[in-house]
Design a protein around this motif. Structure first.
Motif, PDB file in Angstrom:
ATOM      1  N   GLU A   1      -4.677   3.918 -29.069  1.00 54.34           N
ATOM      2  CA  GLU A   1      -5.272   2.920 -29.200  1.00 54.34           C
ATOM      3  C   GLU A   1      -5.840   2.895 -31.035  1.00 54.34           C
ATOM      4  OE1 GLU A   1      -5.759   5.153 -26.842  1.00 54.34           O
ATOM      5  OE2 GLU A   1      -5.412   3.647 -25.154  1.00 54.34           O
TER       6      GLU A   1
ATOM      7  N   GLN B   1      -2.871   1.933 -32.927  1.00 55.94           N
ATOM      8  CA  GLN B   1      -2.497   0.399 -33.074  1.00 55.94           C
ATOM      9  C   GLN B   1      -3.497  -0.360 -33.573  1.00 55.94           C
ATOM     10  OE1 GLN B   1      -1.854  -1.348 -28.922  1.00 55.94           O
ATOM     11  NE2 GLN B   1      -3.567  -2.641 -29.293  1.00 55.94           N
ATOM     12  N   ASP B   2      -4.867   0.095 -33.640  1.00 53.36           N
ATOM     13  CA  ASP B   2      -5.906  -0.769 -34.594  1.00 53.36           C
ATOM     14  C   ASP B   2      -5.575  -0.375 -36.059  1.00 53.36           C
ATOM     15  OD1 ASP B   2      -7.037  -1.495 -32.284  1.00 53.36           O
ATOM     16  OD2 ASP B   2      -8.534   0.062 -32.316  1.00 53.36           O
TER      17      ASP B   2
END
Length: 275
Positions: A265, A268-269
């Motif tokens: 996550e 991805q950010d």
């Protein structure tokens, strides 16, 4: 947060005639409500360690404190009530003709009143999502369902500590992830302490701390992020996390990413920010 387990200078050998120690002078603690993962190559002493914690083996030397008391031959049966163990193959733990009978077995042994027993069985089967299977034969369940029932049988006894000894290793990736997320939910809701022996990266990532055993000694104790930032994961018997693989590929293509470990996550950010 108080320690629920304290291990001091613990050593063990299987062959009393040999100088080789399976566990060599281990000292560590486990906090109440903590999830501790224990990793290491086969033969590093992981399973031996948890069997010592549960009193299934007697140490060569050293001390084990469970809930503030020294583990001794005199109090071993009482201290085992604090600990529930789920093994790699759930078939080895089934004793009942049905799921409901199997969960009831431990409660009957402890002399739990019948009405209370029925309430607990219903409660734990609901927690692990197996209420609709209570009349089924355990042998007819899938691997993931069997492990859920094994965990239900442990939860019914209301231990303070849940030990998972490679409990997810025989499951497919989806079943493995479902099981460990269920354990995480139980831990958060009940405050139960979890100790897991594992090589699974998802399972390790959900833990609060990771103990690395190497040739019977503690090589390190760290947060999962610190562990996954290491460059010698293969030497520890672990695969490279997917996020690390992506970071490596992007690095070769000229993208400068943080050197520290990023979860999928977080990666991805970060990539969205680069865009």
């Amino acid at each position: 947060m108080k320690n629920i387990i304290e291990v001091r200078e613990l050593s063990y050998r299987y062959d009393k005639t040999s100088d080789y120690l399976t566990l060599d002078n281990l000292t560590f603690h486990v906090k109440r409500g903590e999830w501790l993962s224990i990793i290491g190559h086969n033969g590093s002493g992981k399973s031996t360690l948890v069997r010592l914690l549960d009193g299934l083996l007697e140490p060569l030397s050293g001390e084990i404190m469970i809930a503030g008391d020294l583990l001794t031959p005199e109090n071993i049966w009482d201290k085992r009530r604090h600990i529930g163990m789920v093994f790699q193959n759930p078939d080895n733990q089934f004793v009942g003709a049905t799921v409901e009978d199997d969960v009831a077995f431990g409660l009957e042994n402890q002399g739990v009143p019948y009405e209370t027993m029925l309430e607990r069985i219903e409660e734990v089967l609901q927690i692990v999502g197996m209420s609709d299977f209570k009349d089924r034969e355990p042998s007819r369940l899938s691997g993931g369902q069997k492990q859920r029932v094994a965990i239900a049988g442990i939860l019914a006894l209301r231990p303070d500590i849940l030990i998972l000894d490679e409990a997810t290793s025989m499951l497919d990736p989806r079943g493995r992830l479902e099981l460990i997320r269920m354990v995480q939910k139980i831990k958060l809701e009940t405050g139960m302490t979890v100790i897991s022996i594992t090589h699974d990266l998802d399972e390790i990532s959900l833990s609060d701390r990771v103990l690395v055993l190497k040739q019977g000694r503690i090589e390190s104790s760290s947060h999962p992020k610190e562990l996954f930032s290491r460059t010698d994961l293969a030497d520890l018997g672990l695969d490279e996390p997917f996020a690390n693989q992506i970071r490596s590929v992007l690095g070769h293509k000229g993208y400068q990413l943080p050197a520290s470990y990023l979860t999928e996550e977080e990666l991805q950010d970060y990539l969205w920010e680069l865009r």
